[in-house]
Design a protein around this motif. Sequence first.
Motif, PDB file in Angstrom:
ATOM      1  N   GLY A 295      -3.400  -0.826 -17.868  1.00 55.54           N
ATOM      2  CA  GLY A 295      -2.772  -1.938 -17.166  1.00 55.54           C
ATOM      3  C   GLY A 295      -1.968  -1.419 -15.992  1.00 55.54           C
ATOM      4  N   LYS A 296      -0.643  -1.341 -16.172  1.00 62.08           N
ATOM      5  CA  LYS A 296       0.196  -0.800 -15.106  1.00 62.08           C
ATOM      6  C   LYS A 296      -0.240   0.599 -14.712  1.00 62.08           C
ATOM      7  CE  LYS A 296       3.568  -2.221 -13.569  1.00 62.08           C
ATOM      8  NZ  LYS A 296       3.691  -2.999 -12.314  1.00 62.08           N
ATOM      9  N   GLY A 297      -0.822   1.352 -15.656  1.00 57.30           N
ATOM     10  CA  GLY A 297      -1.241   2.711 -15.358  1.00 57.30           C
ATOM     11  C   GLY A 297      -2.560   2.819 -14.634  1.00 57.30           C
ATOM     12  N   ALA A 298      -3.238   1.697 -14.406  1.00 60.65           N
ATOM     13  CA  ALA A 298      -4.534   1.741 -13.717  1.00 60.65           C
ATOM     14  C   ALA A 298      -4.841   0.384 -13.082  1.00 60.65           C
ATOM     15  CB  ALA A 298      -5.642   2.172 -14.682  1.00 60.65           C
ATOM     16  N   ALA A 299      -5.635  -0.444 -13.765  1.00 59.23           N
ATOM     17  CA  ALA A 299      -6.170  -1.653 -13.149  1.00 59.23           C
ATOM     18  C   ALA A 299      -5.115  -2.716 -12.880  1.00 59.23           C
ATOM     19  CB  ALA A 299      -7.277  -2.233 -14.036  1.00 59.23           C
ATOM     20  N   GLY A 300      -4.112  -2.835 -13.741  1.00 64.34           N
ATOM     21  CA  GLY A 300      -3.079  -3.837 -13.502  1.00 64.34           C
ATOM     22  C   GLY A 300      -2.335  -3.577 -12.215  1.00 64.34           C
ATOM     23  N   GLN A 301      -1.872  -2.345 -12.029  1.00 65.58           N
ATOM     24  CA  GLN A 301      -1.182  -2.012 -10.787  1.00 65.58           C
ATOM     25  C   GLN A 301      -2.118  -2.072  -9.585  1.00 65.58           C
ATOM     26  OE1 GLN A 301       2.557   0.571  -9.428  1.00 65.58           O
ATOM     27  NE2 GLN A 301       1.243   1.604 -10.885  1.00 65.58           N
ATOM     28  N   ALA A 302      -3.396  -1.776  -9.809  1.00 67.02           N
ATOM     29  CA  ALA A 302      -4.369  -1.889  -8.716  1.00 67.02           C
ATOM     30  C   ALA A 302      -4.479  -3.329  -8.234  1.00 67.02           C
ATOM     31  CB  ALA A 302      -5.731  -1.369  -9.170  1.00 67.02           C
ATOM     32  N   VAL A 303      -4.532  -4.277  -9.157  1.00 66.29           N
ATOM     33  CA  VAL A 303      -4.579  -5.691  -8.768  1.00 66.29           C
ATOM     34  C   VAL A 303      -3.264  -6.099  -8.120  1.00 66.29           C
ATOM     35  CG1 VAL A 303      -4.736  -8.053  -9.651  1.00 66.29           C
ATOM     36  CG2 VAL A 303      -6.334  -6.304 -10.460  1.00 66.29           C
ATOM     37  N   GLN A 304      -2.149  -5.611  -8.634  1.00 66.89           N
ATOM     38  CA  GLN A 304      -0.852  -5.892  -8.015  1.00 66.89           C
ATOM     39  C   GLN A 304      -0.833  -5.383  -6.575  1.00 66.89           C
ATOM     40  OE1 GLN A 304       2.388  -4.180 -10.232  1.00 66.89           O
ATOM     41  NE2 GLN A 304       3.973  -4.920  -8.834  1.00 66.89           N
ATOM     42  N   ASN A 305      -1.332  -4.170  -6.356  1.00 66.57           N
ATOM     43  CA  ASN A 305      -1.410  -3.625  -5.004  1.00 66.57           C
ATOM     44  C   ASN A 305      -2.345  -4.450  -4.124  1.00 66.57           C
ATOM     45  OD1 ASN A 305       0.338  -1.346  -4.883  1.00 66.57           O
ATOM     46  ND2 ASN A 305      -1.065  -0.220  -6.217  1.00 66.57           N
ATOM     47  N   ALA A 306      -3.476  -4.886  -4.703  1.00 67.07           N
ATOM     48  CA  ALA A 306      -4.416  -5.711  -3.940  1.00 67.07           C
ATOM     49  C   ALA A 306      -3.774  -7.032  -3.527  1.00 67.07           C
ATOM     50  CB  ALA A 306      -5.680  -5.956  -4.763  1.00 67.07           C
ATOM     51  N   ASN A 307      -3.000  -7.620  -4.424  1.00 65.96           N
ATOM     52  CA  ASN A 307      -2.283  -8.845  -4.067  1.00 65.96           C
ATOM     53  C   ASN A 307      -1.355  -8.599  -2.879  1.00 65.96           C
ATOM     54  OD1 ASN A 307      -3.450 -10.372  -6.138  1.00 65.96           O
ATOM     55  ND2 ASN A 307      -1.794  -9.945  -7.580  1.00 65.96           N
ATOM     56  N   LEU A 308      -0.651  -7.475  -2.897  1.00 63.06           N
ATOM     57  CA  LEU A 308       0.287  -7.164  -1.819  1.00 63.06           C
ATOM     58  C   LEU A 308      -0.422  -6.985  -0.481  1.00 63.06           C
ATOM     59  CD1 LEU A 308       2.647  -4.694  -3.723  1.00 63.06           C
ATOM     60  CD2 LEU A 308       3.345  -6.863  -2.689  1.00 63.06           C
ATOM     61  N   ILE A 309      -1.550  -6.278  -0.472  1.00 62.38           N
ATOM     62  CA  ILE A 309      -2.214  -6.028   0.812  1.00 62.38           C
ATOM     63  C   ILE A 309      -2.993  -7.240   1.305  1.00 62.38           C
ATOM     64  CG2 ILE A 309      -2.330  -3.550   0.373  1.00 62.38           C
ATOM     65  CD1 ILE A 309      -5.266  -3.793  -0.235  1.00 62.38           C
ATOM     66  N   CYS A 310      -3.282  -8.172   0.405  1.00 60.82           N
ATOM     67  CA  CYS A 310      -4.012  -9.377   0.801  1.00 60.82           C
ATOM     68  C   CYS A 310      -3.086 -10.553   1.093  1.00 60.82           C
ATOM     69  CB  CYS A 310      -5.009  -9.766  -0.289  1.00 60.82           C
ATOM     70  SG  CYS A 310      -6.409  -8.634  -0.458  1.00 60.82           S
ATOM     71  N   GLY A 311      -1.786 -10.353   1.001  1.00 58.23           N
ATOM     72  CA  GLY A 311      -0.844 -11.420   1.290  1.00 58.23           C
ATOM     73  C   GLY A 311      -0.768 -12.497   0.234  1.00 58.23           C
ATOM     74  N   LEU A 312      -1.106 -12.150  -1.004  1.00 58.56           N
ATOM     75  CA  LEU A 312      -1.090 -13.104  -2.112  1.00 58.56           C
ATOM     76  C   LEU A 312       0.199 -12.950  -2.909  1.00 58.56           C
ATOM     77  CD1 LEU A 312      -4.732 -12.513  -3.396  1.00 58.56           C
ATOM     78  CD2 LEU A 312      -3.936 -14.413  -1.972  1.00 58.56           C
ATOM     79  N   PRO A 313       0.542 -13.939  -3.743  1.00 54.25           N
ATOM     80  CA  PRO A 313       1.662 -13.731  -4.659  1.00 54.25           C
ATOM     81  C   PRO A 313       1.418 -12.489  -5.500  1.00 54.25           C
ATOM     82  CG  PRO A 313       0.996 -16.040  -4.659  1.00 54.25           C
ATOM     83  CD  PRO A 313      -0.038 -15.303  -3.855  1.00 54.25           C
ATOM     84  N   GLU A 314       2.429 -11.676  -5.648  1.00 56.02           N
ATOM     85  CA  GLU A 314       2.263 -10.386  -6.319  1.00 56.02           C
ATOM     86  C   GLU A 314       1.792 -10.530  -7.758  1.00 56.02           C
ATOM     87  OE1 GLU A 314       4.973  -6.319  -6.748  1.00 56.02           O
ATOM     88  OE2 GLU A 314       5.712  -8.069  -5.662  1.00 56.02           O
ATOM     89  N   THR A 315       2.119 -11.656  -8.369  1.00 60.23           N
ATOM     90  CA  THR A 315       1.790 -11.868  -9.778  1.00 60.23           C
ATOM     91  C   THR A 315       0.426 -12.521  -9.988  1.00 60.23           C
ATOM     92  OG1 THR A 315       2.946 -13.993  -9.715  1.00 60.23           O
ATOM     93  CG2 THR A 315       4.218 -12.066 -10.428  1.00 60.23           C
ATOM     94  N   ALA A 316      -0.297 -12.834  -8.928  1.00 59.75           N
ATOM     95  CA  ALA A 316      -1.571 -13.548  -9.066  1.00 59.75           C
ATOM     96  C   ALA A 316      -2.524 -12.796  -9.993  1.00 59.75           C
ATOM     97  CB  ALA A 316      -2.226 -13.741  -7.700  1.00 59.75           C
ATOM     98  N   GLY A 317      -3.020 -13.496 -11.008  1.00 58.01           N
ATOM     99  CA  GLY A 317      -3.964 -12.914 -11.945  1.00 58.01           C
ATOM    100  C   GLY A 317      -3.360 -11.953 -12.955  1.00 58.01           C
ATOM    101  N   LEU A 318      -2.032 -11.818 -12.950  1.00 56.31           N
ATOM    102  CA  LEU A 318      -1.384 -10.808 -13.796  1.00 56.31           C
ATOM    103  C   LEU A 318      -0.308 -11.397 -14.706  1.00 56.31           C
ATOM    104  CD1 LEU A 318      -0.940  -8.009 -11.106  1.00 56.31           C
ATOM    105  CD2 LEU A 318      -2.580  -7.989 -12.993  1.00 56.31           C
ATOM    106  N   ASP A 319      -0.322 -12.702 -14.874  1.00 55.04           N
ATOM    107  CA  ASP A 319       0.736 -13.371 -15.629  1.00 55.04           C
ATOM    108  C   ASP A 319       0.509 -13.383 -17.142  1.00 55.04           C
ATOM    109  OD1 ASP A 319       2.544 -14.046 -13.663  1.00 55.04           O
ATOM    110  OD2 ASP A 319       1.432 -15.832 -13.074  1.00 55.04           O
ATOM    111  N   GLY A 320      -0.620 -12.856 -17.597  1.00 55.52           N
ATOM    112  CA  GLY A 320      -0.907 -12.895 -19.017  1.00 55.52           C
ATOM    113  C   GLY A 320       0.093 -12.110 -19.847  1.00 55.52           C
ATOM    114  N   ALA A 321       0.381 -12.607 -21.044  1.00 49.37           N
ATOM    115  CA  ALA A 321       1.297 -11.924 -21.944  1.00 49.37           C
ATOM    116  C   ALA A 321       0.612 -10.733 -22.605  1.00 49.37           C
ATOM    117  CB  ALA A 321       1.790 -12.893 -23.021  1.00 49.37           C
ATOM    118  N   PRO A 322       1.380  -9.725 -23.028  1.00 52.85           N
ATOM    119  CA  PRO A 322       0.786  -8.614 -23.773  1.00 52.85           C
ATOM    120  C   PRO A 322       0.094  -9.080 -25.047  1.00 52.85           C
ATOM    121  CG  PRO A 322       3.025  -8.092 -23.072  1.00 52.85           C
ATOM    122  CD  PRO A 322       2.818  -9.552 -22.793  1.00 52.85           C
TER     123      PRO A 322
END
Length: 325
Positions: A295-322
């Motif tokens: 998650g944060k150690g790979a794909a989760g942070q990758a999606v978070q970074n993608a949200n940032l570079i695409c101008g999207l809300p940082e939490t988009a697609g990442l709001d799921g609970a553990p």
Amino acid sequence: MSIRVGIVGISGFGGGEAMRLIASHPSFELVYAAGEGSAGSRLADRFPGVPAKLADLVIEKWDPAALPKLDLLFASLPTGTSAEALARVPKDVKIVDIGGDHRYVEGWTYGLADVWPDRIEGQTRIANPGCFPAAVLTALAPVLVNPLVKPSRIVIDAKTGISGAGRGGGDSKFGFAESNENLVPYGLLKHTHMPEMATTIERLSGGSAAGLVFTPHLVPMTRGVLATIYCRGRATTEECLDAARRFYEGRAFVRVTERPPQTKWATGSNLAFVSYAADPERNLVIAMGVVDNLGKGAAGQAVQNANLICGLPETAGLDGAPVWP
């Protein structure tokens, strides 16, 4: 807004986790999947539980010269295998490299998203941090920046789940019989994440990371990283916790906890948990960081970074609970 997305290395653990997150992302549309040994098969052949809308997408052989029209590409390839190929991806395609070839490489931005989001926004080439650095640096950042600990002579004892080795691990020692009820130190003195952590510690603190010690261990669980970090400093426990609360105020994915964190708290999520225990009389601060290595150690942070570079809300697609239990 639909952003056309591709994943290279989709059949691995990191690529598969990226696919899982993108499948439910409100703005990302997965239109391209690539791999080596899995080329020619459908996503449903590799991931029987994939959403129906993606089931018939055929995995193609990875060739940067044959990319379809993409806005964003996730690369989840073994370290040492992506630099040459990604250099041939068109400049108008944004890239998040989950692998290790571009961390602190000129022309690429180091994507420590919870610490330096402002440096990531608007960039086009992002190098995702490794799984151990994601846990270690998230815990260290507040106490280095303030500063409450010295950057030199830091000792890191870290534990990781077996999925951190990748799908198959490339070695029989990652099989069930070898891993079950076993605890294995590895990568002693020369782990690939050492330079990345040392460089970031120095940039956060402005001092030298000389004497950094990092010992990772494999533990018999699928996911999770727990880093216990021993530092020199005269701060109290409450001073460290307060520094972290202020540093991560308003940040969606970092939880500061008074209790020592557990790997299960982060399973299947993009969350990072940090905590501290300090004894000023002993000149000792113990920082602790927990993430899901996929998650944060790979794909989760990758999606978070993608949200940032695409101008999207940082939490988009990442709001799921553990996932619990």
